[in-house]
Design a protein around this motif. Structure first.
Motif, PDB file in Angstrom:
ATOM      1  N   LYS A  64      25.532 -17.018 -12.538  1.00 25.70           N
ATOM      2  CA  LYS A  64      26.703 -16.719 -12.502  1.00 25.70           C
ATOM      3  C   LYS A  64      27.344 -16.854 -11.286  1.00 25.70           C
ATOM      4  N   ALA A  65      26.622 -16.710 -10.112  1.00 27.15           N
ATOM      5  CA  ALA A  65      27.238 -17.201  -8.744  1.00 27.15           C
ATOM      6  C   ALA A  65      27.545 -18.497  -8.477  1.00 27.15           C
ATOM      7  N   VAL A  66      26.642 -19.451  -9.201  1.00 25.61           N
ATOM      8  CA  VAL A  66      26.672 -20.853  -9.092  1.00 25.61           C
ATOM      9  C   VAL A  66      27.916 -21.180 -10.070  1.00 25.61           C
ATOM     10  N   ALA A  70      31.320 -22.894  -8.604  1.00 27.34           N
ATOM     11  CA  ALA A  70      31.845 -24.160  -8.847  1.00 27.34           C
ATOM     12  C   ALA A  70      33.197 -24.236  -9.166  1.00 27.34           C
ATOM     13  N   GLY A  71      33.513 -23.108  -9.917  1.00 28.00           N
ATOM     14  CA  GLY A  71      34.891 -22.893 -10.377  1.00 28.00           C
ATOM     15  C   GLY A  71      36.139 -22.887  -9.520  1.00 28.00           C
ATOM     16  N   ARG A  72      35.693 -22.599  -8.237  1.00 25.97           N
ATOM     17  CA  ARG A  72      36.464 -22.636  -7.016  1.00 25.97           C
ATOM     18  C   ARG A  72      36.632 -23.836  -6.239  1.00 25.97           C
ATOM     19  N   ILE A  73      35.324 -24.108  -5.724  1.00 29.55           N
ATOM     20  CA  ILE A  73      34.989 -25.250  -4.788  1.00 29.55           C
ATOM     21  C   ILE A  73      33.590 -25.450  -4.599  1.00 29.55           C
ATOM     22  N   GLY A 302      24.376 -29.828   3.864  1.00 23.32           N
ATOM     23  CA  GLY A 302      23.790 -28.682   4.158  1.00 23.32           C
ATOM     24  C   GLY A 302      24.820 -27.426   4.267  1.00 23.32           C
ATOM     25  N   GLY A 303      24.370 -26.339   3.563  1.00 22.45           N
ATOM     26  CA  GLY A 303      25.239 -25.350   3.510  1.00 22.45           C
ATOM     27  C   GLY A 303      26.558 -25.438   2.699  1.00 22.45           C
ATOM     28  N   THR A 304      26.707 -26.440   1.616  1.00 22.44           N
ATOM     29  CA  THR A 304      27.740 -26.471   0.922  1.00 22.44           C
ATOM     30  C   THR A 304      27.855 -25.209  -0.112  1.00 22.44           C
ATOM     31  N   GLN A 305      29.135 -24.852  -0.529  1.00 16.46           N
ATOM     32  CA  GLN A 305      29.427 -23.847  -0.752  1.00 16.46           C
ATOM     33  C   GLN A 305      28.700 -23.264  -2.031  1.00 16.46           C
ATOM     34  N   VAL A 306      28.443 -24.235  -3.067  1.00 16.89           N
ATOM     35  CA  VAL A 306      27.617 -23.891  -4.390  1.00 16.89           C
ATOM     36  C   VAL A 306      26.211 -23.371  -3.920  1.00 16.89           C
ATOM     37  N   THR A 307      25.443 -23.977  -3.024  1.00 14.12           N
ATOM     38  CA  THR A 307      24.149 -23.868  -2.710  1.00 14.12           C
ATOM     39  C   THR A 307      24.207 -22.395  -1.998  1.00 14.12           C
ATOM     40  N   MET A 308      25.137 -22.346  -1.073  1.00 16.65           N
ATOM     41  CA  MET A 308      25.032 -20.848  -0.398  1.00 16.65           C
ATOM     42  C   MET A 308      25.291 -19.747  -1.322  1.00 16.65           C
TER      43      MET A 308
END
Length: 427
Positions: A64-66, A70-73, A302-308
């Motif tokens: 759900k978080a991913v 992903a739907g935002r950026i 490193g630290g991209t939004q979807v992985t964080m």
């Protein structure tokens, strides 16, 4: 897996990109502690994508978080403020035990260790590194240069001068016959002697439990004793927690805490489980060490939004559901069950580990000679019985590696142990 996919794999990917099994497996989906292959066969997963699916396959909270992120950026790089990255860094810094901690995110454990080596050598103005025999720290040029496991070291060329220290393997080597205290004292004496013959090293890098090396570890307190010697000389301690972090060992949240009598490491590296399959790694260090670089640096991925977002959701789930406690309880039951099995199987030299990080070392019966062919046979038989496990070890890959997702239930542990028992007895 279809022969067509295997042929296509071999046609376009490197020969050294290893595949498990005589008939390689294509995993198509998973749920909880189970995965399915392309033919529809169901397996109990006791390896978790090499200790990476830490909580569970298809964990709804992470999915759900991913999806929402992903739907935002998906990505913007570190050139812009990144709220999920800051939030996860705050949590990791607080959990690390390192005072005035700074966190840098990478995409893998290899890159995390590479960064730690860069920081240590820049901070200390030395390219000499101490590493443990039988160790593994990754696939990059510098990480290979500090890997003490011949099977995972494809070149002797390195930007570093690496000196290897005794102590990572308790039951082999010249001190194996000693008691724990005497073993630690002998390793400390060896370290002191080594330091007397070299220019001041930048750091010692060490896995609290050696992962690829077959889940071996020293007596508790050995690295604390090492740290006392290192600290007197200003030498840093890098704890490679890529496989041991986040409570997998059950007894502690970090593997280094079994050796924390003299305080936390100067640098901690992490990866694998924190992303539950997403590509997340990182480094935690004191501010003075992290900030020592005097040139520009960024991280594209490193630290991209979807992985964080995945890391935040996964860490929250792990803490809220006390998966460290589950690893201690269920892992302890599994360890004792496997030791009971091993007592009746001549090929098993040792069952070792802690929490949900268990190694079963196989040798030719009545000897200490490695039996890699037996390990391969057990791997195949376990798969045939519906269980996926891994291999490792510094002696010709003769250790079975068992590291299920940390949400493993008692019933699943019993099921997996029964399958593994049949596989071991078949050798």
């Amino acid at each position: 897996m279809t022969p067509d996919l295997f042929g296509r794999h071999r046609a376009v990917l490197p020969d050294w990109l290893a595949l498990y099994y005589e008939d390689p497996l294509e995993i198509t989906h998973g749920e909880g502690r189970h995965v399915w292959d392309a033919a529809g066969n169901k397996y109990l997963d006791f390896f978790g994508g090499i200790l990476t699916t830490m909580t569970a396959h298809a964990l709804p909270e992470v999915a759900k978080a991913v999806g929402e992120q992903a739907g935002r950026i998906l990505h913007s790089s570190t050139l812009y403020l990144n709220r999920p990255m800051v939030e996860l860094a705050e949590r990791v810094a607080c959990l690390s035990g390192i005072p005035d901690a700074r966190v840098f995110f990478t995409t893998s454990g290899t890159e995390a260790n590479d960064t730690a080596l860069l920081l240590a050598t820049a901070y200390r103005r030395s390219n000499t590194i101490l590493a443990m025999r039988n160790s593994y720290h990754g696939r990059s040029f510098s990480a290979v240069g500090v890997t003490g496991n011949r099977g995972w070291s494809p070149t002797s060329l390195s930007p570093l001068q690496t000196l290897y220290v005794h102590g990572g393997v308790r039951t082999r080597g010249p001190y194996a016959h000693l008691g724990d205290r005497e073993f630690t004292d002998a390793c400390v004496d060896d370290l002191k002697d080594l330091l007397g013959h070299t220019r001041a090293p930048a750091a010692l890098i060490a896995e609290p439990v050696q992962g690829v090396g077959g889940f071996t570890s020293p007596p508790d307190g050995l690295y604390a004793a090492f740290r006392e010697v290192l600290h007197e000389r200003g030498i840093l301690w890098i704890a490679d927690e890529v496989q041991t972090g986040w409570g997998r060992t059950g007894e502690h949240f970090w593997g280094w805490q079994a050796h924390g009598q003299n305080g936390p490491p100067d640098i901690v590296t992490f990866a694998k489980g924190i992303g539950n399959g997403m590509s997340v790694g990182g480094v935690v260090a004191r501010a003075e060490i992290m900030n020592c670089l005097d040139a520009n640096s960024i991280s594209t991925f490193g630290g991209t939004q979807v992985t964080m977002a995945a890391g935040l959701a996964n860490l929250a789930y792990l803490l809220e559901h006390d998966l460290q406690g589950n690893a201690r309880r269920v892992g302890g039951l599994l360890l004792e069950r496997l030791r009971s099995v091993a007592a009746r199987v001549p090929h098993v030299r040792e069952v070792r580990g802690r929490g949900l990080m268990i190694g079963v070392e196989l040798t030719r019966p009545g000897t200490d000679e490695a039996a890699p062919e037996a390990a391969s046979a057990v791997l195949e038989e376990a798969r045939a019985g519906g269980l996926l496990i891994g291999k490792g070890g510094g002696h010709d890959t003769s250790a079975l590696r068992i590291a299920p997702p940390m949400s493993l239930t008692v019933a699943e542990a019993e099921e997996g142990a029964a399958i593994l028992e049949r596989a071991l007895r078949s050798v």
